[in-house]
Design a protein around this motif. Structure first.
Motif, short mmCIF file in Angstrom:
data_model
loop_
_atom_site.label_atom_id
_atom_site.label_comp_id
_atom_site.label_asym_id
_atom_site.label_seq_id
_atom_site.Cartn_x
_atom_site.Cartn_y
_atom_site.Cartn_z
N TYR A 1 0.86 -1.18 0.00
CA TYR A 1 0.00 0.00 0.00
C TYR A 1 0.90 1.23 0.00
O TYR A 1 2.06 1.16 0.38
N PRO A 2 0.39 2.37 -0.45
CA PRO A 2 1.24 3.56 -0.59
C PRO A 2 1.64 4.16 0.75
O PRO A 2 0.97 3.95 1.78
N ASN A 3 2.74 4.89 0.73
CA ASN A 3 3.21 5.61 1.91
C ASN A 3 2.49 6.95 1.96
O ASN A 3 2.79 7.86 1.20
N THR A 4 1.54 7.09 2.87
CA THR A 4 0.73 8.32 2.94
C THR A 4 1.52 9.51 3.46
O THR A 4 1.08 10.65 3.33
N LEU A 5 2.70 9.26 4.03
CA LEU A 5 3.47 10.36 4.61
C LEU A 5 4.33 11.09 3.57
O LEU A 5 4.96 12.10 3.90
N THR A 6 4.36 10.60 2.34
CA THR A 6 5.17 11.26 1.32
C THR A 6 4.65 12.66 1.01
O THR A 6 5.40 13.51 0.50
N THR A 7 3.39 12.93 1.32
CA THR A 7 2.81 14.26 1.05
C THR A 7 2.90 15.19 2.26
O THR A 7 2.43 16.32 2.19
N VAL A 8 3.48 14.71 3.35
CA VAL A 8 3.64 15.56 4.54
C VAL A 8 4.92 16.38 4.39
O VAL A 8 6.01 15.82 4.21
N ASP A 9 4.80 17.69 4.46
CA ASP A 9 5.96 18.56 4.31
C ASP A 9 6.75 18.66 5.62
O ASP A 9 6.19 18.52 6.72
N ASN A 10 8.04 18.91 5.48
CA ASN A 10 8.87 19.17 6.66
C ASN A 10 8.48 20.49 7.29
O ASN A 10 7.97 21.39 6.62
N VAL A 11 8.75 20.61 8.58
CA VAL A 11 8.56 21.88 9.28
C VAL A 11 9.73 22.79 8.90
O VAL A 11 10.87 22.34 8.83
N LYS A 12 9.44 24.04 8.64
CA LYS A 12 10.49 24.98 8.28
C LYS A 12 11.43 25.19 9.46
O LYS A 12 10.98 25.52 10.56
N VAL A 13 12.71 25.01 9.23
CA VAL A 13 13.71 25.15 10.29
C VAL A 13 14.39 26.50 10.17
O VAL A 13 14.98 26.81 9.12
N PRO A 14 14.30 27.34 11.21
CA PRO A 14 15.00 28.64 11.14
C PRO A 14 16.50 28.44 11.10
O PRO A 14 17.04 27.54 11.75
N GLU A 15 17.18 29.24 10.31
CA GLU A 15 18.63 29.10 10.16
C GLU A 15 19.33 29.59 11.41
O GLU A 15 19.14 30.72 11.86
N ASN A 16 20.12 28.72 12.01
CA ASN A 16 20.84 29.08 13.23
C ASN A 16 22.04 29.97 12.92
O ASN A 16 22.63 29.90 11.85
N GLU A 17 22.38 30.78 13.90
CA GLU A 17 23.57 31.61 13.76
C GLU A 17 24.82 30.74 13.83
O GLU A 17 24.97 29.92 14.73
N LEU A 18 25.69 30.90 12.85
CA LEU A 18 26.93 30.14 12.82
C LEU A 18 28.06 31.03 13.31
O LEU A 18 28.60 31.84 12.55
N SER A 19 28.38 30.91 14.57
CA SER A 19 29.45 31.74 15.14
C SER A 19 30.82 31.17 14.77
O SER A 19 30.98 29.97 14.63
N TYR A 20 31.77 32.05 14.62
CA TYR A 20 33.15 31.63 14.40
C TYR A 20 34.07 32.53 15.21
O TYR A 20 33.71 33.65 15.59
N LEU A 21 35.25 32.02 15.49
CA LEU A 21 36.20 32.73 16.34
C LEU A 21 37.09 33.63 15.51
O LEU A 21 37.57 33.25 14.45
N MET A 22 37.33 34.84 16.03
CA MET A 22 38.29 35.75 15.42
C MET A 22 39.69 35.34 15.88
O MET A 22 39.86 34.53 16.80
N HIS A 23 40.71 35.92 15.28
CA HIS A 23 42.09 35.52 15.56
C HIS A 23 42.46 35.71 17.03
O HIS A 23 43.11 34.83 17.62
N ASP A 24 42.03 36.81 17.64
CA ASP A 24 42.38 37.02 19.04
C ASP A 24 41.67 36.03 19.95
O ASP A 24 42.22 35.60 20.98
N GLN A 25 40.45 35.63 19.57
CA GLN A 25 39.72 34.63 20.35
C GLN A 25 40.37 33.25 20.22
O GLN A 25 40.42 32.49 21.20
N ILE A 26 40.85 32.93 19.03
CA ILE A 26 41.54 31.65 18.83
C ILE A 26 42.79 31.60 19.69
O ILE A 26 43.07 30.58 20.34
N THR A 27 43.53 32.70 19.73
CA THR A 27 44.74 32.76 20.56
C THR A 27 44.41 32.58 22.02
O THR A 27 45.07 31.81 22.74
#
Length: 335
Positions: free
Chosen positions: A148-174
């Protein structure tokens, strides 16, 4: 069965299955067309006879938990995270009331998902749940375990907000490297350097063995994507890793050190978004790689991303991208 010429063309007359079966009688312009019609009609009758369309397949009454066990026996236990995924699927089945698999509807599932969302489950968790259940149904359909068919193929994903991608500056790395070097764990400093130099996840760098550090490169196996990859390192870091390996017994170079890293991070002035700790090292590598003019496709290979969309999160840091933002904005013409 007979084909004979008539005044208006050629006539074919035959029964599809001997005496008592349906009789066909048609006239065509040519003898060859009569022959083709006869062979086609008989073949169609035989196919329909084998199919026996009047015999309906009995309804599949197996519960969702039974299908999960079937999926695990034939497919799930081969997966690296098979045990965890099976446990997750059984939890979902229990919360849904363990319905008959063929009766699970899109509406029933989305209502359950909405309740999970109200309970505080993140969009990423909800999308993972949907992916696990839908993939299970698709696997069973492909294996012809269910029909029998997969009825969940028509269920859309929930929209995921894009998380902030933090990175270290040179002084923070040191600052971070100095703090990890002064800590009580002898492994944290070098694991931190490896992650910053290669973009490796903490677990990947921590799990390095002597055999995986060769010819001025490190090789990561058993990765999240399931694909092995190798990344070049400087000769100085290569020597540093091998010197450190002499301090440990056996093939492993490091021991579990993530807790020590987190303590070292807390002792610095660095502030990160919630949920980011050692992963900021990977983000820092990727961000500086792009800001220094690195190629996005090369970065994808280094990080081991299976989907380029994951790597494209860093594209906005490209110097070309930033230069164009300054050069091509609507005020750049001197208005």
């Amino acid at each position: 069965m007979a084909i004979a010429q008539t005044k208006t063309g050629w006539q074919v007359e035959f029964r599809v299955n001997g005496r008592g079966s349906r009789k066909y009688k048609r006239v065509f312009p040519t003898k060859a067309e009569c022959d083709r019609f006869q062979r086609f009609t008989i073949a169609q009758h035989e196919t329909q006879s084998d199919a026996k369309p009047w015999l309906e397949r009995p309804k599949d009454t197996r519960k969702l938990s039974e299908l999960i066990e079937l999926w695990d026996d034939s497919h799930g236990h081969f997966l690296r995270d098979g045990k965890r995924r099976k446990s997750k699927l059984l939890m979902i089945a229990e919360q849904l009331g363990d319905p008959v698999g063929s009766n699970l509807t899109r509406l029933e599932y989305t209502r359950w998902r909405a309740q999970r969302s109200k309970e505080g489950k993140s969009p990423k968790t909800l999308n993972n749940d949907l992916g696990y259940v839908s993939s299970m149904f698709n696997t069973l359909i492909k294996a012809e375990e269910i029909h029998y068919p997969n009825t969940l193929t028509t269920v859309d994903n929930v929209k995921v907000p894009e998380n902030e991608l933090s990175y270290l500056m040179h002084d923070q790395i040191t600052e971070l490297l100095e703090e990890t070097k002064e800590g009580d764990n002898p492994h944290v400093y070098l694991i931190t350097k490896i992650s910053l130099s290669t973009g490796a996840r903490w677990s990947e760098a921590e799990g390095l063995t002597v055999q995986r550090v060769r010819n001025n490169q490190v090789s990561f196996t058993d990765t999240k994507s399931g694909k092995n990859r190798s990344v070049p390192i400087t000769p100085e870091l290569f020597e540093e890793i091998h010197e450190h390996a002499k301090l440990t017994r056996g093939n492993s170079i490091f021991t579990a050190s993530i807790s020590s890293f987190r303590r070292a991070l807390k002792r610095t002035t660095i502030e990160l978004p919630k949920g980011q700790a050692a992963h900021v090292l990977r983000h820092s590598f990727a961000s500086h790689f792009i800001m220094n003019g690195g190629n996005i496709l090369s970065l994808q290979k280094i990080l081991g991303h299976s989907d380029i969309k994951m790597t494209m999160r860093y594209a906005h840091l490209s110097p070309d991208f930033l230069e164009e933002a300054v050069r091509l904005n609507p005020l750049s013409s001197g208005i």
